[in-house]
Scaffold this motif. Structure first.
Motif, PDB file in Angstrom:
ATOM      1  N   GLY B  61      12.069  67.272  21.144  1.00  0.00           N
ATOM      2  CA  GLY B  61      10.647  67.487  20.911  1.00  0.00           C
ATOM      3  C   GLY B  61      10.069  66.239  20.165  1.00  0.00           C
ATOM      4  N   LEU B  62      10.469  65.088  20.541  1.00  0.00           N
ATOM      5  CA  LEU B  62       9.954  64.066  19.724  1.00  0.00           C
ATOM      6  C   LEU B  62       9.521  62.710  20.971  1.00  0.00           C
ATOM      7  N   LEU B  63       8.900  63.504  21.836  1.00  0.00           N
ATOM      8  CA  LEU B  63       8.431  62.564  22.830  1.00  0.00           C
ATOM      9  C   LEU B  63       6.867  61.835  22.210  1.00  0.00           C
ATOM     10  N   GLU B  64       6.706  60.935  22.308  1.00  0.00           N
ATOM     11  CA  GLU B  64       5.674  60.280  21.521  1.00  0.00           C
ATOM     12  C   GLU B  64       4.323  60.307  22.423  1.00  0.00           C
ATOM     13  N   PRO B  65       3.284  61.045  21.687  1.00  0.00           N
ATOM     14  CA  PRO B  65       1.968  60.888  22.521  1.00  0.00           C
ATOM     15  C   PRO B  65       1.527  59.601  23.085  1.00  0.00           C
ATOM     16  N   LEU B  89      10.476  73.341  16.001  1.00  0.00           N
ATOM     17  CA  LEU B  89      11.246  72.497  16.541  1.00  0.00           C
ATOM     18  C   LEU B  89      11.958  71.568  15.400  1.00  0.00           C
ATOM     19  N   ARG B  90      11.114  71.450  14.233  1.00  0.00           N
ATOM     20  CA  ARG B  90      11.738  70.766  13.404  1.00  0.00           C
ATOM     21  C   ARG B  90      12.900  71.167  12.608  1.00  0.00           C
ATOM     22  N   LYS B  91      12.940  72.677  12.598  1.00  0.00           N
ATOM     23  CA  LYS B  91      13.918  73.137  12.169  1.00  0.00           C
ATOM     24  C   LYS B  91      15.338  73.320  13.126  1.00  0.00           C
ATOM     25  N   ILE B  92      15.018  73.139  14.228  1.00  0.00           N
ATOM     26  CA  ILE B  92      16.119  72.920  15.161  1.00  0.00           C
ATOM     27  C   ILE B  92      16.679  71.620  14.996  1.00  0.00           C
ATOM     28  N   ARG B  93      15.894  70.348  14.953  1.00  0.00           N
ATOM     29  CA  ARG B  93      16.418  69.039  14.861  1.00  0.00           C
ATOM     30  C   ARG B  93      17.300  68.831  13.497  1.00  0.00           C
TER      31      ARG B  93
END
Ligand SMILES: Nc1ncnc2c1ncn2[C@@H]1O[C@H](COP(=O)(O)OP(=O)(O)O)[C@@H](O)[C@H]1O
Ligand code: SF4
Ligand SMILES: [Mg+2]
Lengths: 329, 334
Positions: B61-65, B89-93
């Motif tokens: 989930g860290l694709l950059e816009p 998503l942060r909690k999954i990372r």
């Protein structure tokens, strides 16, 4: 650490020696001090006597030696114009300038840093764009104009704040303070804002660009990939990495706040060192001019030293220099 | 088309990643699907620009816009995660999917000791107090083979060598025992002599903990050494995916064939291969039909117009029209 400090101190002394030399040569080349001190109709003997008295007939290196020694002890001679010791004159004026400069610096940092962080994080937000546009005005309007506009609005039209002077100052020992009376506090607001505005926008734009830079780094991406909260990433990791350049700039800016307070002091008739200096320039009062030059250089050097030491606190890469292997830090 | 298997740890379905710009839309990853089983190491190879890193970034989930997932699904342990809000998503990372990036020299914050960075990560994901977290940090440092961990924990990144820093990065990825690690070229920036050590460390640790790895690399040697299965990417698509022995020994796709032209060993980069003429097309210039057709020595008429889909051949899946007959013969139908 010790070696570093010693090196820095030696550099500082060298800088001061060069500045002292410049100040000294002001005496040599800018007008003849004797002309400033004697009456129009003085005889040649009077002048020669005075030259001897002032040591102006000694060889130049000897004169410089005496000058530097005196300056190091805070003795800058007697003002041609005021006929009083320059050191006393400057000490009387110093609190006004320092209080103004420090207030402006605090104001600039307190507002500039958070706005820089905000506009760096929300680069495309509406509020950021408004702030950035306004900051262009802050950067491009000349200080005296800002001062006059503020006076016009808050002193003339609204009548909330005084337009000149320090108001009522309270004596604390040898220090005259603005901060201990209502009228003193009111008086410092407009000049401090005027002086702070440029620095504030400057700090803000600096932090913003540093933040944008740091947010692109790998360790920020990795911090996000580790699942750290936005707060930890933005403030703990990103902001802290902008500190080294920001400390430098804020330090240097404090120096220039003191130096360039001249304009603000003039607009607001603020009785500080800058005003004293300007008056001295008008009548070529060289002892005051050279003392002011040396003093400002001294402030810069001291601030630089402090900034260098802060680097040590912030950046471990400077603190410990053994690369790999064991060893105690 | 592979079916989502219910025992997959991670399942990527028809993923498409786009970069909208003024001229139109660039498609950087186009309809790729693959699974990673628990504990499995999936190697992902391909020339630079093939879309490997973007795929990894999309999973965490860290694709950059302006990059965005335009289509498809990412399913972790049966739960769809590509639509989750940032905070979820942060909690999954870090907790369920760890990440390791290419350059250990720049992955760590230079201003904090490695201990602080470990403790911070541990406390983000596990309910431990400062002291317990420090104990865990020490264990991790020992586990990744840092000698004198007791003392080294308070050192700063610049006091470690590149290899040691990558060990610290691995420790950081393992902090909360994630089930999956995305390792994006974890050894590319390292000295060749250290690469093998880091790969065997990673392999060993993941084996012990049952952690699956998506191991992105340029390096066929690394794949042959560590991976269970391998996906070969070309122009944002999967050309071939299958068990590592099969893909290395009996490569089916002409592109994979070219890659496997010589016996792979560690330090052997696919970009250095000269068996295949030409280079991968830029995103704007991907030809219709098979993206590999300008370089393929076995190119046929239909390759120029019809895009090949992945189809099963032996244990592998291959996107190439050469295998259409085989596919039909095996009774896959039309
Ligand atoms: N921000 C971006 N804008 C446009 N194209 C991008 C951007 N980031 C990556 N790409 C393109 O996406 C493709 C895949 O990139 P990447 O996943 O980094 O490749 P790999 O990791 O396989 O070398 C490349 O062709 C690259 O040019
Ligand atoms: S589909 Fe055609 S062009 Fe593409 S790899 Fe197979 S044979 Fe070559
Ligand atoms: Mg990459």
């Amino acid at each position: 650490m010790i070696a570093f400090l010693v090196r820095r101190l030696l550099q500082a002394i060298a800088v001061m020696a060069v500045v002292a030399l410049c100040a000294f040569f002001m005496f040599q080349f800018v007008g003849d001090p004797v002309n400033q001190m004697v009456a129009e109709d003085a005889t040649d003997e009077d002048r020669e006597y005075l030259r001897e008295q002032l040591g102006l007939n000694d060889p130049i290196p000897v004169q410089f030696g005496k000058f530097a020694l005196n300056a190091a002890q805070g003795n800058f001679g007697v003002s041609y114009q005021h006929k009083r010791a320059v050191s006393t004159l400057i000490l009387e004026r110093m609190p006004a300038t320092l209080e103004l400069a420090v207030t402006a610096a605090i104001l600039a940092a307190l507002l500039g840093v958070p706005m820089g962080v905000y506009t760096g994080l929300r680069r495309d937000g509406f509020a950021s764009k408004v702030i950035m546009t306004l900051s262009l005005i802050g950067i491009s309007l000349p200080t005296f104009l800002i001062g006059i506009l503020l006076i016009y609005l808050f002193a003339v039209i609204l009548g909330w704040l005084p337009s000149f002077g320090r108001g009522e100052v309270v004596q604390v020992g040898a220090w005259e303070s603005n901060f201990l009376s209502a009228s003193g506090l009111k008086s410092i607001i407009l000049p401090a804002i005027t002086l702070a505005l440029f620095q504030m926008t400057f700090i803000m734009r600096l932090i913003r660009s540093e933040m944008l830079e740091v947010l692109r780094t790998d360790f920020i991406k990795f911090a996000r990939a580790r699942g750290l909260s936005n707060r930890a990433v933005n403030y703990g990791h990103a902001l802290k990495n902008t500190l080294v350049p920001v400390i430098t700039i804020i330090g240097l800016q404090l120096g220039s706040l003191i130096a360039f307070a001249i304009i603000t002091e003039t607009v607001f008739q603020w009785p500080g060192m800058g005003q004293l200096f300007l008056q001295a320039v008008q009548v070529v009062d060289i002892p005051i001019m050279s003392a002011y030059l040396i003093l400002i250089a001294f402030f810069f050097v001291i601030i630089n030293l402090i900034v260098d030491m802060l680097y040590y606190v912030v950046d471990p890469r400077l603190r410990v220099d053994q690369p790999t292997g064991g060893g105690h830090g | 088309m592979p079916k989502p298997s219910n025992q997959a740890l991670l399942s990527v379905r028809n993923l498409r990643i786009e970069f909208p710009n003024r001229r139109g839309i660039l498609v950087a990853v186009d309809d790729i699907s693959f699974d990673i089983a628990p504990g499995e190491i999936l190697g992902v190879v391909g020339e630079s620009g093939a879309g490997k890193s973007l795929t990894g970034a999309a999973i965490i989930g860290l694709l950059e816009p302006p990059g965005r997932i335009a289509r498809g699904e990412i399913i972790l342990e049966g739960e769809r995660i590509d639509h989750l809000p940032y905070e979820e998503l942060r909690k999954i990372r870090g907790r369920r999917i760890g990440a390791i990036f290419q350059d250990p020299l720049t992955s760590l914050n230079p201003l904090y000791s490695v201990g602080r960075q470990l403790i911070e990560t541990i406390q983000t994901h596990l309910p431990l107090n400062e002291r317990e977290a420090r104990v865990r940090a020490l264990e991790l440092l020992e586990e990744v083979g840092i000698p004198g961990a007791e003392e080294r924990i308070d050192h700063y990144p610049h006091q470690f060598s590149g290899g040691m820093r990558q060990r610290v990065v691995i420790a950081l990825a393992l902090c909360a025992e994630p089930r999956l690690i995305i390792a994006d070229e974890p050894t590319t920036a390292l000295d060749v002599s250290i690469q093998a050590q880091i790969i065997s460390l990673l392999k060993g640790l993941c084996h012990e903990h049952g952690t699956a790895v998506m191991l992105v690399t340029h390096d066929m040697g690394v794949i042959a050494e560590a991976a269970d299965r391998v996906a070969v990417m070309y122009s944002g698509r999967i050309a071939e995916i299958g068990p590592v022995q099969e893909v290395v020994r009996t490569a089916k796709h002409p592109y994979t064939h070219g890659l496997m032209g010589s016996i792979p060993h560690i330090g052997h980069h696919v970009d250095q291969l000269t068996q295949i003429e030409g280079s991968m097309p830029r995103l704007q210039e991907i030809p219709t039909g098979c993206p590999f057709n300008p370089r393929c020595i076995q190119v046929m008429d239909r390759c120029l117009v019809e895009r090949p889909d992945l189809q099963g051949v032996d244990q592998s899946e291959v996107a190439c029209h050469l295998f259409d007959e085989a596919g039909l013969a095996a009774g896959a139908g039309e």
